[in-house]
Design an enzyme around this catalytic site. Structure first.
Site, mmCIF file in Angstrom:
data_model
loop_
_atom_site.group_PDB
_atom_site.id
_atom_site.type_symbol
_atom_site.label_atom_id
_atom_site.label_comp_id
_atom_site.label_asym_id
_atom_site.label_seq_id
_atom_site.Cartn_x
_atom_site.Cartn_y
_atom_site.Cartn_z
ATOM 1 N N LYS A 1 -10.123 60.183 9.692
ATOM 2 C CA LYS A 1 -10.315 59.373 8.166
ATOM 3 C C LYS A 1 -9.307 58.279 7.413
ATOM 4 C CE LYS A 1 -12.518 59.389 3.532
ATOM 5 N NZ LYS A 1 -13.289 59.946 2.160
ATOM 6 N N ALA B 1 -18.375 58.504 -1.799
ATOM 7 C CA ALA B 1 -16.617 57.652 -3.653
ATOM 8 C C ALA B 1 -17.631 57.505 -4.396
ATOM 9 C CB ALA B 1 -16.418 57.382 -3.020
ATOM 10 N N GLY B 2 -17.908 58.200 -5.464
ATOM 11 C CA GLY B 2 -19.402 58.413 -6.127
ATOM 12 C C GLY B 2 -20.019 58.427 -6.614
#
Length: 256
Positions: free
Chosen positions: A95, A182-183
């Site tokens: 990643k 993310a988020g």
């Protein structure tokens, strides 16, 4: 079934390893999530010891490890970290994360594209964390990335899919898997991403900081399954106008 490069996964939920109160709780949550692909920050692991408090239980759990380059601020730093990870962990999966600003942790598009192209040439299976930029995601795909991982909102913010409009474009044009990363703060965010057409989501903070991480991991597993099923069922089209589900006048005529 989700296929990325040379691997297939039954689960469409990927998880992280940060912010957990203990390694034991981390493993319990990962198992409850059903996740088969788990990210691992290289800066948090002692690569010289396979009995590392984070690494050892993950190896024992039998999940596929996805080392990440979190902490790298340039393409050169990310490439160096990737090479260390491949040598230490024996995996060519990566990643790619490059975020030079520690406050916002937003990915650097220029350095990410530069590193991705170099790492693909070195034989890595690259999954880049990137902004929800359709043009950038297409460029990352073109240089050989195995998937793209656009953000829904800033890392750890729990804001949900703030980039929904751009994510829809990315999903529509992609020919590689799209993993919303993310988020994502609550299970409904994950379900929405799968309903939109995302192939998977990556969740860490929302699970790790919950009062009950194992229960939250279970909730995310069920939400991802629900979102995927909803998409496969093909929802009805949205309409500006009402559409009755029962006759409005027929029963009155029958009583007349």
């Amino acid at each position: 079934m989700l296929r990325i490069a040379d691997k297939t996964f039954d689960s469409h939920l990927f998880t992280g390893t940060g912010k957990f109160a203990s390694s034991q709780l981390m493993v319990e949550a990962i198992r409850a999530s059903g996740s088969q692909l788990v990210t691992l920050a290289m800066k948090r692991v002692d690569l010289r010891q396979h009995n590392d408090a984070i690494l050892a239980p993950l190896i024992e759990a039998g999940v596929t490890l996805l080392p990440n380059t979190s902490g790298a601020k340039t393409a050169e730093e990310a490439i160096f970290a990737a090479q260390l990870a491949r040598e230490a962990l024996g995996t060519h999966w990566l990643k790619l994360e490059i975020h030079p600003d520690a406050r916002w942790l937003l990915p650097d598009p220029i350095e990410t594209l530069k590193a991705a192209e170099a790492l693909v040439k070195q034989g890595f299976v690259v999954l880049p964390y990137c902004g929800a930029d359709p043009v950038l995601c297409k460029r990352l795909e073109e240089v050989g990335c195995a998937a793209v991982m656009p953000l829904g909102a800033p890392i750890g913010s729990n804001q949900g899919l703030e980039t929904k409009a751009m994510l829809e474009i990315i999903i529509q044009q992609a020919t590689v898997p799209v993993v919303v990363d993310a988020g994502i703060g609550v299970p409904s965010h994950a379900a929405q991403a799968l309903e939109m057409g995302a192939d998977a989501v990556l969740v860490n903070t929302a699970i790790a900081v919950a009062d009950d991480p194992v229960m939250m991991a279970t909730a995310f597993r069920l939400a991802v399954e629900a979102g995927l099923l909803a998409r496969q069922a093909v929802p009805g089209n949205r309409s500006t106008y009402a559409s009755a589900t029962s006759p409005l006048t027929g029963f009155l005529e029958a009583l007349a």
